[in-house]
Design an enzyme around this catalytic site. Structure first.
Site, PDB file in Angstrom:
ATOM      1  CE1 TYR A   1      -4.295   0.848  -0.415  1.00 47.18           C
ATOM      2  CE2 TYR A   1      -3.731   2.606   1.109  1.00 47.18           C
ATOM      3  CZ  TYR A   1      -4.581   2.052   0.179  1.00 47.18           C
ATOM      4  OH  TYR A   1      -5.730   2.713  -0.159  1.00 47.18           O
TER       5      TYR A   1
ATOM      6  CG  HIS B   1       2.773   6.148   1.811  1.00 44.86           C
ATOM      7  ND1 HIS B   1       4.001   6.619   2.191  1.00 44.86           N
ATOM      8  CD2 HIS B   1       2.373   5.311   2.806  1.00 44.86           C
ATOM      9  CE1 HIS B   1       4.320   6.121   3.365  1.00 44.86           C
ATOM     10  NE2 HIS B   1       3.361   5.310   3.767  1.00 44.86           N
ATOM     11  CB  ALA B   2       5.005  10.283  -1.407  1.00 45.42           C
TER      12      ALA B   2
ATOM     13  CG  HIS C   1       6.161   2.802   1.249  1.00 46.96           C
ATOM     14  ND1 HIS C   1       4.811   3.010   1.369  1.00 46.96           N
ATOM     15  CD2 HIS C   1       6.519   2.039   2.306  1.00 46.96           C
ATOM     16  CE1 HIS C   1       4.362   2.402   2.444  1.00 46.96           C
ATOM     17  NE2 HIS C   1       5.366   1.808   3.036  1.00 46.96           N
TER      18      HIS C   1
ATOM     19  CD  GLN D   1       5.372  -5.945  11.105  1.00 52.64           C
ATOM     20  OE1 GLN D   1       6.304  -6.502  10.535  1.00 52.64           O
ATOM     21  NE2 GLN D   1       5.204  -4.635  11.036  1.00 52.64           N
TER      22      GLN D   1
ATOM     23  CG  ASP E   1       7.323   3.198  11.256  1.00 54.67           C
ATOM     24  OD1 ASP E   1       6.290   3.426  11.890  1.00 54.67           O
ATOM     25  OD2 ASP E   1       7.322   2.987  10.031  1.00 54.67           O
TER      26      ASP E   1
ATOM     27  CD  GLN F   1       9.863  -0.760  11.438  1.00 53.27           C
ATOM     28  OE1 GLN F   1       8.951  -1.499  11.706  1.00 53.27           O
ATOM     29  NE2 GLN F   1       9.956  -0.132  10.283  1.00 53.27           N
TER      30      GLN F   1
ATOM     31  CB  SER G   1       0.901   6.254   7.992  1.00 60.54           C
ATOM     32  OG  SER G   1       0.427   5.000   8.434  1.00 60.54           O
TER      33      SER G   1
ATOM     34  NE  ARG H   1      -1.707  -0.068  11.135  1.00 59.30           N
ATOM     35  CZ  ARG H   1      -0.546  -0.717  11.304  1.00 59.30           C
ATOM     36  NH1 ARG H   1       0.587  -0.060  11.233  1.00 59.30           N
ATOM     37  NH2 ARG H   1      -0.536  -2.015  11.529  1.00 59.30           N
TER      38      ARG H   1
HETATM   39  O1  PAF Z   1       7.749  -0.641   8.534  1.00 61.00           O
HETATM   40  C1  PAF Z   1       7.155  -1.606   8.002  1.00 61.00           C
HETATM   41  O2  PAF Z   1       6.432  -1.446   7.025  1.00 61.00           O
HETATM   42  C2  PAF Z   1       7.335  -2.997   8.577  1.00 61.00           C
HETATM   43  O3  PAF Z   1       7.419  -2.961   9.960  1.00 61.00           O
HETATM   44  C3  PAF Z   1       8.536  -3.762   7.965  1.00 61.00           C
HETATM   45  C4  PAF Z   1       9.856  -3.089   8.293  1.00 61.00           C
HETATM   46  C5  PAF Z   1       8.362  -3.848   6.457  1.00 61.00           C
HETATM   47  C6  PAF Z   1       8.584  -5.183   8.526  1.00 61.00           C
HETATM   48  O4  PAF Z   1       7.444  -5.901   8.239  1.00 61.00           O
END
Ligand code: PAF
Length: 282
Positions: free
Chosen positions: A32, A34-35, A37, A61, A150, A153, A185, A187
């Site tokens: 999904y 977006h900009a 990514h 996760q 994130d 993360q 995001s 989401r």
């Molecule tokens: O940030 C995310 O989209 C996810 O946590 C990742 C790093 C692809 C792991 O599933």
């Protein structure tokens, strides 16, 4: 762009490419796109000969009560935009292909995963670290790009790679925002029109908090209370999961701003849980 769907095939292909002396940059995603990514793919394109994007909604996760089944998905859109952005290999294993039925091995960084998102999502980062390790073992990237949205993360993955001597350079990339300041995001797709109109206040609240710190308010509690009041006034339907001032490397909670700190926040609005963060300095 090659589309590869099995772990075995991506492993074989990446091994061949490495034998030919090619460098690889990996962009792990859950699709999904977006900009935000696309900015990671652009960075990966600058860094390496071969760009691999993974697109896998990682079940480990998500807790049983979370949005795994509802996670937004648009494979055709993702294929079009990844190809346009210069991806060489799109790795999109089907659900189930990445884990054996009796999968029993986990990678975790408990000291960094307990606070912030870890309070309401206690198994989340274990799932992230495990799938990211699996992707690293399949693809052997020289570089892997992750967004600073994130923040926890990214910090955890850096630590995992350092502690386990994983041979990959982690590249943190700036958070990308909509024009009105909302952090991009996947989401955000859950937001209603009314909610969408109000959520830029999360960023505005953090900017106002940053301003307060500049004016000499160094107490984490006062800054967090200030943010809570701001959100209550401006996004009445929101519920703050957390807003914490933490050390930017150890993620240890700070009571007082000393030099630099990150303020990270997660806010529930309707069906969405939205993350944002800001660096504050004294
Ligand atoms: O940030 C995310 O989209 C996810 O946590 C990742 C790093 C692809 C792991 O599933």
């Amino acid at each position: 762009m090659e589309i590869i769907t099995t772990p075995e095939a991506v492993k074989k292909r990446c091994k061949e490419l490495k034998k030919q002396g090619k460098t690889i940059a990996l962009v792990p995603t859950m699709g999904y796109l977006h900009a935000g990514h696309l900015s990671l793919i652009k960075k990966a394109r600058e860094l390496a000969d071969i760009v691999v994007v993974s697109r896998f909604v990682n079940p480990t996760q998500f807790a049983p009560n979370e949005d795994l089944d509802a996670y937004p998905n648009d494979p055709n859109h993702d294929r079009t935009v990844t190809e346009k952005a210069g991806t060489d290999i799109l790795f999109e294993p089907p659900a189930g292909a990445m884990y054996h039925k009796d999968h029993a091995t986990w990678v975790e960084v408990p000291s960094l995963a307990q606070g912030l998102c870890g309070v309401t999502r206690p198994t989340h980062f274990r799932g992230v670290c495990t799938v990211v390790t699996k992707l690293f073992n399949l693809i052997h990237p020289d570089f892997a790009c992750f967004g600073e949205k994130d923040y926890q993360q990214l910090t955890i993955i850096r630590r995992m790679v350092r502690d386990l001597n994983v041979d990959v350079e982690i590249i943190g990339c700036p958070l990308i925002r909509e024009e009105d300041g909302l952090a991009m995001s996947s989401r955000n797709a859950y937001l209603t029109k009314e909610e969408r109109a109000l959520v830029p206040h999360i960023r505005k609240g953090l900017l106002a908090l940053q301003e307060k710190a500049k004016q000499g308010e160094y107490s984490a509690k006062n800054l967090q209370d200030f943010f809570a009041r701001y959100i209550k006034e401006n996004i009445p339907m929101a519920r703050i999961d957390y807003c914490n001032m933490v050390d930017k490397d150890s993620l240890e909670p700070l009571e007082t701003l000393k030099d630099k700190a990150v303020v990270a926040a997660a806010v529930y609005v309707g069906k969405a849980r939205l993350l944002d963060n800001i660096l504050i300095t004294k």
